[in-house]
Design a protein around this motif. Sequence first.
Motif, PDB file in Angstrom:
ATOM      1  N   THR A 137      34.396   0.137 -24.679  1.00  0.00           N
ATOM      2  CA  THR A 137      35.314  -0.098 -23.559  1.00  0.00           C
ATOM      3  C   THR A 137      36.481  -0.986 -24.041  1.00  0.00           C
ATOM      4  O   THR A 137      36.388  -1.635 -25.087  1.00  0.00           O
ATOM      5  CB  THR A 137      34.593  -0.804 -22.389  1.00  0.00           C
ATOM      6  N   GLU A 138      37.542  -0.967 -23.226  1.00  0.00           N
ATOM      7  CA  GLU A 138      38.720  -1.787 -23.550  1.00  0.00           C
ATOM      8  C   GLU A 138      39.271  -2.363 -22.243  1.00  0.00           C
ATOM      9  O   GLU A 138      39.436  -1.636 -21.253  1.00  0.00           O
ATOM     10  CB  GLU A 138      39.787  -0.931 -24.229  1.00  0.00           C
ATOM     11  N   THR A 139      39.546  -3.676 -22.253  1.00  0.00           N
ATOM     12  CA  THR A 139      40.067  -4.361 -21.068  1.00  0.00           C
ATOM     13  C   THR A 139      41.515  -4.802 -21.332  1.00  0.00           C
ATOM     14  O   THR A 139      41.812  -5.405 -22.382  1.00  0.00           O
ATOM     15  CB  THR A 139      39.220  -5.589 -20.704  1.00  0.00           C
ATOM     16  N   TYR A 141      44.720  -7.011 -19.870  1.00  0.00           N
ATOM     17  CA  TYR A 141      45.060  -8.095 -18.963  1.00  0.00           C
ATOM     18  C   TYR A 141      46.575  -8.077 -18.688  1.00  0.00           C
ATOM     19  O   TYR A 141      47.368  -7.701 -19.532  1.00  0.00           O
ATOM     20  CB  TYR A 141      44.665  -9.437 -19.558  1.00  0.00           C
ATOM     21  N   TRP A 152      46.883   2.526 -24.725  1.00  0.00           N
ATOM     22  CA  TRP A 152      45.668   1.707 -24.664  1.00  0.00           C
ATOM     23  C   TRP A 152      44.495   2.627 -25.029  1.00  0.00           C
ATOM     24  O   TRP A 152      44.311   3.685 -24.403  1.00  0.00           O
ATOM     25  CB  TRP A 152      45.458   1.109 -23.269  1.00  0.00           C
ATOM     26  N   THR A 154      40.247   3.437 -26.679  1.00  0.00           N
ATOM     27  CA  THR A 154      38.877   3.116 -27.092  1.00  0.00           C
ATOM     28  C   THR A 154      38.462   4.194 -28.102  1.00  0.00           C
ATOM     29  O   THR A 154      39.253   5.064 -28.477  1.00  0.00           O
ATOM     30  CB  THR A 154      37.899   3.126 -25.899  1.00  0.00           C
ATOM     31  N   GLN A 219      42.110  -6.653 -13.491  1.00  0.00           N
ATOM     32  CA  GLN A 219      42.061  -6.176 -14.883  1.00  0.00           C
ATOM     33  C   GLN A 219      42.065  -4.659 -14.910  1.00  0.00           C
ATOM     34  O   GLN A 219      41.503  -4.008 -14.033  1.00  0.00           O
ATOM     35  CB  GLN A 219      40.799  -6.704 -15.587  1.00  0.00           C
ATOM     36  N   VAL A 221      40.714  -1.557 -16.995  1.00  0.00           N
ATOM     37  CA  VAL A 221      39.588  -1.325 -17.944  1.00  0.00           C
ATOM     38  C   VAL A 221      39.495   0.165 -18.284  1.00  0.00           C
ATOM     39  O   VAL A 221      39.459   1.015 -17.377  1.00  0.00           O
ATOM     40  CB  VAL A 221      38.254  -1.805 -17.341  1.00  0.00           C
ATOM     41  N   ARG A 223      36.861   2.533 -19.464  1.00  0.00           N
ATOM     42  CA  ARG A 223      35.397   2.483 -19.506  1.00  0.00           C
ATOM     43  C   ARG A 223      34.809   3.520 -20.468  1.00  0.00           C
ATOM     44  O   ARG A 223      35.471   4.470 -20.895  1.00  0.00           O
ATOM     45  CB  ARG A 223      34.828   2.685 -18.101  1.00  0.00           C
TER      46      ARG A 223
END
Length: 240
Positions: A137-139, A141, A152, A154, A219, A221, A223
Amino acid sequence: MPPNARTGTGVGAGRPRKPILAGAAVAGAALIAIPLLLTGTARDDGPPDSAKGLAAGGSDTVLNPTSAPAALDDYVAEKPSPSPKKAKATKSAPSKVAPPQPAAPATKSSPSGKTDSKPEAKPKPKPKTSPKPNWSTETVYAPSVLEVNQAWTTNRIRMVMQTDGNLVVYNEQRKPIWASMTFGPNHRAIFQPDGNLVIHNGEDRPIWASQTWGHEGAQLVLRADAKVVIVQNGGVIWST
């Protein structure tokens, strides 16, 4: 004594008596017969010629005088063969009883009368399940910005701002699974501090938004289930 004188018995003395005459006759006959017997014995070495011809012509058991003499082997006696002895009764070994064999499966008969000899199909082995991949996963901000050809990502999905101005999410097979459907040059995506995801065009005007303003501290995310969500305090407020 006168010739006709008779003795006391009444027989004349000058005549021989009858017994004397008889004995003389027998002696004469013997004298005649002895030479005949001697000559007969001298000819007894073989049968007369007439007898030889009779025997050769009418008897089957007399060999042909011109035939070859018999060989010695023709008269060798055969040894008597031993009489067959009675076979002694042998004790028969006890017969081994074979274990019962399993009955053969019944064959199905076809309508034509022929039996179907095809063996029963064995169940196919279950395919081995491949281990599940460890998707990450990648969050993101706030504030965060995606310019053209930025993303963005994963190890399973990526959200990219394309050169055509469209914000698209691709899965691990590089297939698009979501798009903002915004087209134009020099677009950019901005995840704002109020929790809102907004796309600006080349003139810096907002043309698309996730409508999630008012959620400061939210946030974004990416998933492991290939979804892109905006969460606040653990709750999902937007999803692709």
